[in-house]
Design a protein around this motif. Structure first.
Motif, PDB file in Angstrom:
ATOM      1  N   TYR A 125       0.851  -1.020   0.086  1.00  0.00           N
ATOM      2  CA  TYR A 125      -0.011   0.050  -0.026  1.00  0.00           C
ATOM      3  C   TYR A 125       0.896   1.388   0.153  1.00  0.00           C
ATOM      4  CZ  TYR A 125      -4.108  -3.071   1.389  1.00  0.00           C
ATOM      5  OH  TYR A 125      -5.079  -3.844   1.296  1.00  0.00           O
ATOM      6  N   LEU A 126       2.185   1.273   0.596  1.00  0.00           N
ATOM      7  CA  LEU A 126       2.989   2.278   0.784  1.00  0.00           C
ATOM      8  C   LEU A 126       3.249   3.166  -0.703  1.00  0.00           C
ATOM      9  CD1 LEU A 126       5.579   0.928   3.505  1.00  0.00           C
ATOM     10  CD2 LEU A 126       3.186   2.223   3.785  1.00  0.00           C
ATOM     11  N   PRO A 127       3.476   2.358  -1.738  1.00  0.00           N
ATOM     12  CA  PRO A 127       3.793   3.213  -2.817  1.00  0.00           C
ATOM     13  C   PRO A 127       2.738   4.022  -3.503  1.00  0.00           C
ATOM     14  CG  PRO A 127       4.665   0.931  -3.033  1.00  0.00           C
ATOM     15  CD  PRO A 127       3.848   1.124  -1.773  1.00  0.00           C
ATOM     16  N   PHE A 128       1.459   3.636  -3.095  1.00  0.00           N
ATOM     17  CA  PHE A 128       0.076   4.348  -3.654  1.00  0.00           C
ATOM     18  C   PHE A 128       0.064   5.419  -2.802  1.00  0.00           C
ATOM     19  CE2 PHE A 128      -4.286   5.260  -2.851  1.00  0.00           C
ATOM     20  CZ  PHE A 128      -4.847   5.329  -4.064  1.00  0.00           C
ATOM     21  N   ILE A 129       0.330   5.428  -1.388  1.00  0.00           N
ATOM     22  CA  ILE A 129       0.104   6.492  -0.680  1.00  0.00           C
ATOM     23  C   ILE A 129       0.979   7.727  -0.712  1.00  0.00           C
ATOM     24  CG2 ILE A 129       0.255   7.136   1.710  1.00  0.00           C
ATOM     25  CD1 ILE A 129      -0.788   4.252   2.655  1.00  0.00           C
ATOM     26  N   PHE A 130       2.357   7.027  -0.996  1.00  0.00           N
ATOM     27  CA  PHE A 130       3.313   8.026  -1.407  1.00  0.00           C
ATOM     28  C   PHE A 130       3.214   8.792  -2.602  1.00  0.00           C
ATOM     29  CE2 PHE A 130       7.691   9.044  -3.157  1.00  0.00           C
ATOM     30  CZ  PHE A 130       8.198   9.509  -2.215  1.00  0.00           C
ATOM     31  N   PHE A 131       2.712   8.145  -3.583  1.00  0.00           N
ATOM     32  CA  PHE A 131       2.674   8.661  -4.894  1.00  0.00           C
ATOM     33  C   PHE A 131       1.342   9.765  -4.842  1.00  0.00           C
ATOM     34  CE2 PHE A 131       5.675   5.358  -6.590  1.00  0.00           C
ATOM     35  CZ  PHE A 131       6.458   6.382  -6.969  1.00  0.00           C
ATOM     36  N   SER A 132       0.446   9.264  -4.322  1.00  0.00           N
ATOM     37  CA  SER A 132      -0.767  10.102  -3.782  1.00  0.00           C
ATOM     38  C   SER A 132      -0.379  11.612  -3.549  1.00  0.00           C
ATOM     39  CB  SER A 132      -1.821   9.640  -3.277  1.00  0.00           C
ATOM     40  OG  SER A 132      -2.393   8.244  -3.638  1.00  0.00           O
ATOM     41  N   PHE A 133       0.464  11.488  -2.306  1.00  0.00           N
ATOM     42  CA  PHE A 133       0.718  13.061  -1.728  1.00  0.00           C
ATOM     43  C   PHE A 133       1.839  13.554  -2.749  1.00  0.00           C
ATOM     44  CE2 PHE A 133      -0.288  10.919   2.111  1.00  0.00           C
ATOM     45  CZ  PHE A 133      -0.730  12.127   2.797  1.00  0.00           C
ATOM     46  N   ILE A 134       2.520  12.828  -3.738  1.00  0.00           N
ATOM     47  CA  ILE A 134       3.569  13.499  -4.597  1.00  0.00           C
ATOM     48  C   ILE A 134       2.702  14.254  -5.702  1.00  0.00           C
ATOM     49  CG2 ILE A 134       5.144  12.956  -6.343  1.00  0.00           C
ATOM     50  CD1 ILE A 134       6.423  13.064  -3.429  1.00  0.00           C
ATOM     51  N   ALA A 135       1.664  13.310  -6.188  1.00  0.00           N
ATOM     52  CA  ALA A 135       0.779  13.846  -7.271  1.00  0.00           C
ATOM     53  C   ALA A 135      -0.077  15.136  -7.013  1.00  0.00           C
ATOM     54  CB  ALA A 135      -0.218  12.773  -7.460  1.00  0.00           C
ATOM     55  N   ILE A 136      -0.445  15.260  -5.686  1.00  0.00           N
ATOM     56  CA  ILE A 136      -1.074  16.417  -5.243  1.00  0.00           C
ATOM     57  C   ILE A 136       0.041  17.526  -5.128  1.00  0.00           C
ATOM     58  CG2 ILE A 136      -2.308  17.453  -3.248  1.00  0.00           C
ATOM     59  CD1 ILE A 136      -3.457  14.675  -2.492  1.00  0.00           C
ATOM     60  N   GLY A 137       1.145  17.101  -4.563  1.00  0.00           N
ATOM     61  CA  GLY A 137       1.957  18.496  -4.319  1.00  0.00           C
ATOM     62  C   GLY A 137       2.411  18.865  -5.861  1.00  0.00           C
ATOM     63  N   THR A 138       2.682  17.942  -6.859  1.00  0.00           N
ATOM     64  CA  THR A 138       3.042  18.344  -7.999  1.00  0.00           C
ATOM     65  C   THR A 138       2.094  19.129  -8.750  1.00  0.00           C
ATOM     66  OG1 THR A 138       4.519  16.390  -8.215  1.00  0.00           O
ATOM     67  CG2 THR A 138       3.728  17.486 -10.293  1.00  0.00           C
ATOM     68  N   GLY A 139       0.948  18.599  -8.536  1.00  0.00           N
ATOM     69  CA  GLY A 139      -0.378  19.341  -9.071  1.00  0.00           C
ATOM     70  C   GLY A 139      -0.491  21.031  -8.809  1.00  0.00           C
ATOM     71  N   LEU A 140      -0.076  20.964  -7.354  1.00  0.00           N
ATOM     72  CA  LEU A 140      -0.324  22.484  -6.990  1.00  0.00           C
ATOM     73  C   LEU A 140       0.748  23.479  -7.339  1.00  0.00           C
ATOM     74  CD1 LEU A 140      -0.910  21.380  -3.143  1.00  0.00           C
ATOM     75  CD2 LEU A 140      -2.632  22.631  -4.876  1.00  0.00           C
ATOM     76  N   LEU A 141       2.061  22.810  -7.447  1.00  0.00           N
ATOM     77  CA  LEU A 141       3.178  23.543  -8.067  1.00  0.00           C
ATOM     78  C   LEU A 141       3.102  23.828  -9.576  1.00  0.00           C
ATOM     79  CD1 LEU A 141       6.018  21.567  -6.033  1.00  0.00           C
ATOM     80  CD2 LEU A 141       5.105  23.741  -5.605  1.00  0.00           C
ATOM     81  N   ALA A 142       2.375  22.756 -10.209  1.00  0.00           N
ATOM     82  CA  ALA A 142       2.480  22.908 -11.660  1.00  0.00           C
ATOM     83  C   ALA A 142       1.233  24.099 -11.860  1.00  0.00           C
ATOM     84  CB  ALA A 142       1.877  21.737 -12.249  1.00  0.00           C
ATOM     85  N   PHE A 143       0.143  23.729 -11.132  1.00  0.00           N
ATOM     86  CA  PHE A 143      -0.905  24.845 -11.291  1.00  0.00           C
ATOM     87  C   PHE A 143      -0.284  26.226 -11.206  1.00  0.00           C
ATOM     88  CE2 PHE A 143      -4.033  27.719  -9.333  1.00  0.00           C
ATOM     89  CZ  PHE A 143      -4.928  27.853 -10.526  1.00  0.00           C
TER      90      PHE A 143
END
Length: 240
Positions: A125-143
């Motif tokens: 489960y850990l990679p999914f949780i990790f990449f979920s946070f990364i995806a949100i952070g990347t989305g905010l920075l990209a926006f």
């Protein structure tokens, strides 16, 4: 200090606003505020400190004359679209740091939360949780980055240099450099995507293959590719 800010605004109100005047105004205000803090620490009252600072700095007429700041009678005529964009940019400028800081927080949480849950959840489960946070952070920075670039490009195309830092973002776009900036923008987008992919590859090698070392080599490859991209931009510009 609102009194000092109002004083400076009044001094510069009779002069045309451009990148030079804005930079000078901010520098003077910073010096004044530093001086004010020092006077307060030395036991002066707020009124005394303001009076001393205004007397010390004077009216700036000689400074403004030397800098050849022209009178505001030569104001740039802004269209309704320009005015609306400027207002929108001012509102965005207050939220831009929030998007950036929140994006960084999500990157930090990605490590912290994943590490904390590693003792309670199956490792699958850990990679999914990790990449979920990364995806949100990347989305905010990209926006935030895309939105800011939109405003900068708009001001460049209109020649409104008073609304952005020319030294950081370059001069207004004209017939000579429009092709250069279009090419640079495309390569910058490619470079940003490349770094996101590199981070994902590194995390994949670490989590799934246990290759944290020598997986870091992917960052070296990314640095080399970034240099190549810059060389491409310079070469293509010089040969246009």
């Amino acid at each position: 200090m609102e009194v000092l800010k109002t004083y400076i605004e009044n001094i510069f109100s009779s002069y045309k606003e451009n990148e030079k005047s804005i930079r000078i105004k901010n520098d003077i205000l910073t010096h004044m505020e530093d001086e004010y803090e020092d006077l307060i620490l030395n036991g002066k009252s707020s009124e005394e400190a303001v009076g001393i600072i205004i007397t010390k700095f004077g009216s700036f007429d000689e400074l403004l004359s030397e800098l050849e700041l022209k009178n505001s009678n030569e104001n740039i005529s802004l269209s309704q679209e320009d005015l609306e964009t400027v207002e929108e940019y001012k509102k965005f400028s207050t939220t831009f740091p929030i998007f950036i800081s929140t994006g960084i927080i999500f990157y930090i949480l990605a490590v912290g939360v994943t590490g904390g849950l590693s003792f309670m959840l199956p490792k699958s489960y850990l990679p999914f949780i990790f990449f979920s946070f990364i995806a949100i952070g990347t989305g905010l920075l990209a926006f935030a980055g895309i939105k800011k670039n939109y405003f900068i490009d708009y001001f460049k195309s209109k020649g409104l240099t008073q609304y952005y830092d020319v030294e950081e973002y370059g001069p207004p776009v004209d017939s000579k450099n429009k092709k250069y900036y279009r090419r640079k923008k495309s390569l910058d987008l490619f470079e940003n995507i490349m770094w996101i992919i590199i981070v994902i590859i590194y995390l994949y090698l670490g989590f799934y293959k246990g290759l944290w070392h020598p997986g870091w080599i992917v960052f070296l490859i990314g640095a080399i590719l970034s240099i190549i991209i810059k060389i491409i931009i310079e070469y293509s510009t010089n040969n246009d």
